[in-house]
Structures are given as structure tokens and as C-alpha cells.
Scaffold this motif. Sequence first.
Motif, PDB file in Angstrom:
ATOM      1  N   GLY A  98      -9.148   5.843   3.973  1.00 40.63           N
ATOM      2  CA  GLY A  98      -8.136   5.110   5.229  1.00 40.63           C
ATOM      3  C   GLY A  98      -6.978   4.800   4.486  1.00 40.63           C
ATOM      4  O   GLY A  98      -5.769   5.235   4.992  1.00 40.63           O
ATOM      5  N   LEU A 135       0.894  -1.388  -0.103  1.00 41.83           N
ATOM      6  CA  LEU A 135      -0.076  -0.086   0.050  1.00 41.83           C
ATOM      7  C   LEU A 135       0.905   1.336   0.040  1.00 41.83           C
ATOM      8  O   LEU A 135       0.621   2.250  -0.963  1.00 41.83           O
ATOM      9  CB  LEU A 135      -0.886  -0.180   1.315  1.00 41.83           C
ATOM     10  N   LYS A 179       0.393   6.656  24.086  1.00 40.41           N
ATOM     11  CA  LYS A 179      -1.133   6.583  23.743  1.00 40.41           C
ATOM     12  C   LYS A 179      -1.906   6.854  25.079  1.00 40.41           C
ATOM     13  O   LYS A 179      -2.727   7.448  25.143  1.00 40.41           O
ATOM     14  CB  LYS A 179      -1.383   5.171  23.176  1.00 40.41           C
ATOM     15  N   LEU A 199      -0.764   5.447  14.800  1.00 40.92           N
ATOM     16  CA  LEU A 199      -1.834   6.616  14.568  1.00 40.92           C
ATOM     17  C   LEU A 199      -3.053   6.561  15.563  1.00 40.92           C
ATOM     18  O   LEU A 199      -3.270   5.393  16.107  1.00 40.92           O
ATOM     19  CB  LEU A 199      -2.481   6.565  13.259  1.00 40.92           C
ATOM     20  N   ASP A 200      -3.350   7.730  15.959  1.00 36.97           N
ATOM     21  CA  ASP A 200      -4.421   7.864  17.130  1.00 36.97           C
ATOM     22  C   ASP A 200      -5.926   8.024  16.568  1.00 36.97           C
ATOM     23  O   ASP A 200      -5.941   8.652  15.373  1.00 36.97           O
ATOM     24  CB  ASP A 200      -4.341   8.951  17.988  1.00 36.97           C
ATOM     25  N   LYS A 201      -6.721   7.284  16.679  1.00 38.46           N
ATOM     26  CA  LYS A 201      -8.030   7.155  16.196  1.00 38.46           C
ATOM     27  C   LYS A 201      -8.054   6.892  14.725  1.00 38.46           C
ATOM     28  O   LYS A 201      -8.850   7.903  14.153  1.00 38.46           O
ATOM     29  CB  LYS A 201      -8.691   8.305  16.719  1.00 38.46           C
ATOM     30  N   PHE A 202      -7.511   6.041  14.161  1.00 38.00           N
ATOM     31  CA  PHE A 202      -7.616   5.792  12.768  1.00 38.00           C
ATOM     32  C   PHE A 202      -8.745   5.098  12.439  1.00 38.00           C
ATOM     33  O   PHE A 202      -9.498   5.286  11.263  1.00 38.00           O
ATOM     34  CB  PHE A 202      -6.208   5.072  12.376  1.00 38.00           C
ATOM     35  N   ARG A 262       6.340  -0.140   7.438  1.00 31.28           N
ATOM     36  CA  ARG A 262       4.806  -0.219   7.955  1.00 31.28           C
ATOM     37  C   ARG A 262       5.158  -1.325   8.703  1.00 31.28           C
ATOM     38  O   ARG A 262       5.466  -2.371   8.010  1.00 31.28           O
ATOM     39  CB  ARG A 262       4.057  -0.261   6.730  1.00 31.28           C
TER      40      ARG A 262
END
Length: 580
Positions: free
Chosen positions: A467, A418, A564, A452-455, A490
Amino acid sequence: MLTFVLGVFLCTSIVAYFVIRDTVRETIENQAVAFAEIATVQATTARSVYAKEVAEKLRQDGFGPSVDYAHMKGYVPIPAQFLKMLGQASNTNTSHLFQYKPVSKWNLDAGQGLGDDFLRWAWPQIEQQDKANPDGPIAWKPIWRFEQQQGQRVLRYLSADAATQPSCIACHNAYESKPEIVERRKSQHIQAGKQWHQYQLLGAISITIPLSKVETLAVARVQRTSILIFGILFASLILAIWFSRRLVKQEVSLQEVERELLRSEKEMQDAKELLLAKQDVERAFSELSAYLQAIDQHAIVSVATPDGRIIQVNQKFCEVSGYSEQELIGQDHNIVNSGTHPSSFFSEMWQTIARGDIWSGEICNRTKSGALYWVDSSIVPLKDQDGKIVRYISIRLDITGRKKTELHMAHLANHDALTGLPNRYLLQDRFKAILARCRRSNMQTAVIFVDLDKFKPINDTLGHKVGDLLLIEVSQRLRSGIREVDTVSRHGGDEFIILLADIANIEDAAMLAQKLLHSLIEPYQIMGHELSISASMGISIFPQDGDDMEGLLKHSDLAMYYAKRNGGNNCQFYTPDMHK
Ligand SMILES: Nc1nc2c(ncn2[C@@H]2O[C@H](COP(=O)(O)OP(=O)(O)OP(=O)(O)O)[C@@H](O)[C@H]2O)c(=O)[nH]1
């Protein structure tokens, strides 16, 4: 060879001549002895007939034989005189073909005694036989020998003349008893008064047969015959030699013809083999030409001197490299060097071909316009008769397409589909390399765990596609925020790992993390949506927070968890008490 054959023939002829001559002589001698025997028998037979038919008849008529017959009318010679006369007449009438005469040692006539050597030699031998049987018949054996008389060869033959007829014995004994005979014998010192008995030796008949005339005739005949025979044989021999030579010549010429035939056959065979070889060569040449044509069309070919100077290139080389032939001739292959390979790569290649071995390998070159192209190369050293390298022939196949595919496949295997960032596998390799380098140089490395926060709500509300695009954008911001030597990968979902190589101190890692947090929080324009997202980051430092990848990742993850928990959009360094 001819001299030898003629020599053998001559020797054989001479020996044969003497053998024949001696055989003829021996035959003549045997014939002479036989004739002497016949003459003896004839003489004694004639005497017997005379004694019986003439002397005895006259005696019955009142006359008779008498020694003095010449002076007495009606009387004839006694048989002994008749025999003597017969011998004398025969000697004359047969032209001296043979001579015979009665002889004895008692004869008073000088011509009938033992008057020569032969008679004196032979008589004792005859006399010796007389003792064999004093009272009966004796098997008398004649005595003979050949001797020379007045330059002529003669047979001397002496045959016993035994007392057979009683009338003869009586007459002889009466004759010996006459006083005048006794007196004559005494005067000549001859035994007187001898009395003969029947079967005893009375006298002997001596026969002489000249041989020279017959022998001369025979030898002359032998010579003529021999000359004729030897002439015929010699002519035959010459003819045989001539024929054999002719045969030999014919055989030689036949052998020459045979050799010529064999030579012709061999030449034909050679010509046939030559033709086949030529056909093979032509076929091989044709195949080789086809190969060369195929190679020329599909391969990049160049020829270089031992010091690497290009002296020949084919059209394909020019097409692929973008250089003209004039630009390439006289240059070395550095002209297409892409700088992709380390210098050790080419050192190894030169070592291989310089020792005469073929080098094969894949090389990344650069065209005149700067594009990279890959070639599968084989460099063949060409040697002269002494084994000295005179040329290097390089045959290369353009494998750029395959190489791109391979690189793409390798990229896919090591990168996230991706975002295009390195994946876990590549990260693992980078980890190993960096940790090894840091261990050698006592440098520090920082591992930043990014989440990532709140993805999830973005995914859920705007869709997976949004997304995805957000993840790509985040990746680019992270990538552009770090150095070339650093790695961002990733890790999965909305997690990223940043590997900072060779940091001087942990503050540098903290500063970079802050910089990235600020970068990420900037709004995103995606599919018509303005989005905001932050990230939580945890940092672990090599070597104090972990000696290997697992430990460092685990501790940076734990630190990220603390960030987090701290509300996100912040960065935390790992501390051991985070485990509590
Ligand atoms: N669009 C997209 N979504 C993904 C992909 N991989 C994982 N996700 C989603 O990312 C989300 C990650 O979950 P979490 O990290 O628990 O969600 P979060 O909302 O970020 O939670 P916090 O981290 O606690 O803030 C999940 O909903 C996954 O389905 C991907 O490749 N594309």
C-alpha cells in the motif's frame, strides 16, 4: 642674597660702633661727674680736718690761722686759703688730671670770682638753691655741663660750699666787716658787709675735668675692640656664609641625588610597566596568533577592496570554493554567487557595509564545480584614520552541514514522510501565496481533491508495505502530471490535494484532471504485483467556489464525494446544489 647679608652686617656694625662709642662716652661722663663729686668731698673734708686739727690747735696754743700768715711767725693760712692752696697743688700734682678751685661771687681774688661763662651760668642755679631753706641744712645739688675749652672737651662742675662751721662763719663775717675789705668791695662794685648764716651758701667749688684724653683713649680702645670684634664677627659671618653655601650645595646635591633616585625609581617603574605591557602584548599577540591560526584553519577569509575586488584569500577559501588563489584574486564575490538569494539580499548587505557597519548573515554560495555550500558570513569594513573604508574583511564559516540538516528538518516539517509531497502545512502556505497573487491579478485557481478508489482492499490483501509503495507511485504520477508552479500535496491516507495556480479557465483544470485520471489508472508493478487503481476527483474554483482555503477544500471534497458516488475514476466540478 650675599650682598644683602653683608649690607645688613655693615649697617649693624656701624650702628653698633656708634652705640658703643656713645655708651663709653656717657660712662666716661658719668665717671667724671662722680669723680668731681668725690674731689669736692675730699677738698671740703680736707679743709674741715685742717680747720679742726691745725687751725684750731694753733689757736689754742696762742697762735692761729691768719690771712697774713706769711709774715707772722707761728700762724698758718686760714681754711679758705688752705682750700685754695690745696686746689692749686692738686692741679699741679695730678698733671692737670683735674682742676678745682673755690669760687664765689663775693671773692675779691680775680681768679676765684665768676670769671667765665660756665660759672656765671651755674652760680645763679646754686644761689637759687640757697633760698630753699633759710634756717636749716640744704640738700645741695651740683650743677655741671660739658663744654669745649681750647679744642678739648671738659666737664665743668660747680658744687655748693655751705657755711657749716661756726668758726668759719665768724671768721668770714669778721673779714667782711673790716674797713679795707668794705672799701675794696665798693671799689670793685661788689656788695659789701655781707653776713653769712649757718647752712647758707658761702661759696662753691668749681671742678674742671678734661675728658678728651680719656675719651680719645677710650674711643681708640673702642675702635680697636670694635675692629677686633667686627673682624671676628665678619670672619664668622664669612665662615657662616661659606658653611651655609656649602650646606646649600650639599643640600642641592642631596636634592639632586634624591631627584636622581626618584628618576631612577620612575625609570625602573616605567621599565617594569613596559616589561609588563610587553608581556601583555606578547601574550595578546600569542593569543591573537592562535585565534588567527584557528580562524585561518576553520574560517573562510577574504579581503576585498571597497569596490569588492578580492585581493587576498586564505587556503580554506580555496578548499571550499574549489577555486585557486590566482582564480580568485582580482575577481569579486560574484564568482561564488549561487543565484539562490534575490538581488535585494545583496543590496541590503552592500548598504550595510558601505556605511561602515558589520554585516552578518548566511549566504548560499556555489563552488567551481557547481555544488552549493552555505556560509555564515561576517563582513567587517576596515577604516583608515579618516574613517574612510579601505578594505572589507570577510570571515565565513562553512555551515553547509548544519544548513542541510536544517533544510532537511524544514523539509520533514513541511512534507509527507512517505511520499515526500508537501503536507498540509506547506499546502497552507502555498494556498496563501497563490490566493494573494490571484486576488491581485484577478486570476483563477483550481483545487482538485483526489481520493483513491478502493485502496483499502489492496492494503488488506497485499499488506501495508505494498500500500505504501502504491501511494508513493501514485504521488510520483500526480507530481509528474502537473506544472512546476503547481502543487500536489498529500492530505492524508489515500487523499491528495492539487493546487493549480493561475488557470486561464476551468476547462484547463478539467483537462488536467482527466489527464491525471488516465495516468493513475495505468497498471503499477509493485513487489511482483501488477496493481490497478483509480481515483475520484472533485474540483472547486477560486474565487467563485470559495474565497479561502477551507471553503475551497470543503467544496472540492464535496465534489470528489459526488465523483466517488458516480462510480469513481471520474472528476466532478463543485456546484452549489451538491449541498442538497
Ligand atoms: N498502506 C497505507 N495505508 C494507509 C495509509 N494511510 C491510510 N491508509 C489506509 O487507507 C485506507 C483508506 O480508507 P478508505 O479511503 O476508506 O478506503 P477505500 O477503500 O479507498 O474506500 P473508497 O475511498 O470509498 O473507495 C484505510 O484502510 C487506511 O488504513 C498509509 O500511509 N499507508
